[in-house]
Scaffold this motif. Sequence first.
Motif, mmCIF file in Angstrom:
data_model
loop_
_atom_site.group_PDB
_atom_site.id
_atom_site.type_symbol
_atom_site.label_atom_id
_atom_site.label_comp_id
_atom_site.label_asym_id
_atom_site.label_seq_id
_atom_site.Cartn_x
_atom_site.Cartn_y
_atom_site.Cartn_z
ATOM 1 N N ILE A 169 0.761 -1.200 -0.069
ATOM 2 C CA ILE A 169 -0.006 -0.011 0.210
ATOM 3 C C ILE A 169 0.871 1.355 0.142
ATOM 4 O O ILE A 169 0.754 2.257 -0.626
ATOM 5 N N ASN B 17 -7.806 -2.730 -6.335
ATOM 6 C CA ASN B 17 -6.326 -2.276 -5.638
ATOM 7 C C ASN B 17 -5.583 -3.552 -5.801
ATOM 8 O O ASN B 17 -5.777 -4.510 -5.519
ATOM 9 N N CYS C 1 -0.448 1.585 -5.063
ATOM 10 C CA CYS C 1 -1.519 1.208 -4.713
ATOM 11 C C CYS C 1 -2.441 2.387 -4.727
ATOM 12 O O CYS C 1 -1.837 3.382 -4.318
ATOM 13 N N LYS C 2 -3.648 2.122 -4.449
ATOM 14 C CA LYS C 2 -4.528 3.114 -4.008
ATOM 15 C C LYS C 2 -4.417 3.518 -2.605
ATOM 16 O O LYS C 2 -3.926 2.714 -1.890
ATOM 17 N N PRO C 3 -4.538 4.738 -2.148
ATOM 18 C CA PRO C 3 -4.996 6.014 -2.904
ATOM 19 C C PRO C 3 -3.791 6.820 -3.702
ATOM 20 O O PRO C 3 -4.069 7.723 -3.934
ATOM 21 N N ASN C 4 -2.559 6.151 -3.807
ATOM 22 C CA ASN C 4 -1.579 6.876 -4.425
ATOM 23 C C ASN C 4 -1.877 7.283 -5.741
ATOM 24 O O ASN C 4 -2.369 6.375 -6.697
ATOM 25 N N TYR D 267 -0.605 5.402 -8.735
ATOM 26 C CA TYR D 267 -1.299 4.194 -9.199
ATOM 27 C C TYR D 267 -2.151 4.354 -10.473
ATOM 28 O O TYR D 267 -2.100 3.863 -11.512
ATOM 29 N N ASP E 124 -15.625 3.441 -3.563
ATOM 30 C CA ASP E 124 -14.833 4.000 -2.411
ATOM 31 C C ASP E 124 -14.504 5.508 -2.665
ATOM 32 O O ASP E 124 -13.552 5.881 -3.497
ATOM 33 N N GLY F 181 -12.632 7.457 -0.751
ATOM 34 C CA GLY F 181 -11.228 7.831 -0.294
ATOM 35 C C GLY F 181 -10.365 7.196 -1.298
ATOM 36 O O GLY F 181 -9.230 7.944 -1.664
ATOM 37 N N GLU F 182 -10.697 6.076 -1.942
ATOM 38 C CA GLU F 182 -9.596 5.683 -2.857
ATOM 39 C C GLU F 182 -10.026 5.466 -4.322
ATOM 40 O O GLU F 182 -8.905 5.668 -4.925
ATOM 41 N N ASP F 183 -11.238 5.938 -4.612
ATOM 42 C CA ASP F 183 -11.378 5.874 -6.019
ATOM 43 C C ASP F 183 -11.666 7.198 -6.619
ATOM 44 O O ASP F 183 -11.197 7.649 -7.587
#
Length: 225
Positions: A40, A110, A144-147, A150, A171, A173-175
């Motif tokens: 991550i 992810n 990886c998400k949320p970088n 990626y 998601d 926060g991540e998407d």
Amino acid sequence: MDQNEFIKTYFNLLTEHLIKHGYDGNELIKAVMTGTFAMINNDSGKSNEDIFWETFSSLVDTDEKLVKTFEKFYEEVFDQVEKVTSKDEDVVKIIKILKEKGYTLALATNPLFPQIATFKRIRWAGLNPNDFKLVTTYENSYHCKPNLKYYQDILETLNKKPDECLMIGNDIGEDMIINKLGVKSFLLTNFLINNVNENVDNYQNGDYKKLLELVNEFENLNEGA
């Protein structure tokens, strides 16, 4: 799919599998978790796969037998996780329509799992890995998400500009963070994940049926081609 139920079932089955083969299941699961967090946070230039095994091997003695035990888990046991996943016919219809209209599809999940596991999850959903030009897995991903790197990697791989793409995810926060790159998004409210406690109405959103209505209105890229 309930993500928490998926993770719980996955780790329970993996622990049982490792114990069955003579290993300290709890010790190895801790190493798996540490390796997962390393992926991550990966910003090393190495693949997530390499980072996982480097981290894992630094914590436990990792020989060929142990690696084969993990491979056997994904080949023979991982299928039992399917019982806590779900298949929605609207999703199958959405992918079919987008393919027929000539859109390039990528499954930006992810990349914490090996390809064998991710491809099985795709099939459980009633889809085919070949539906997608790119499926991110721990073998072919370096972040990886949320970088945001990626998502930049995906754009580069697909040779697409941000304004040519639409991110569909559940998601916030991540998407939805992909908006920072200039990519439009659609927030799925099915199995919504909102760990950042943000207002869903900050984004175009809806369930599978609303998304199906939306893609039905998309331009057919094949017309006049």
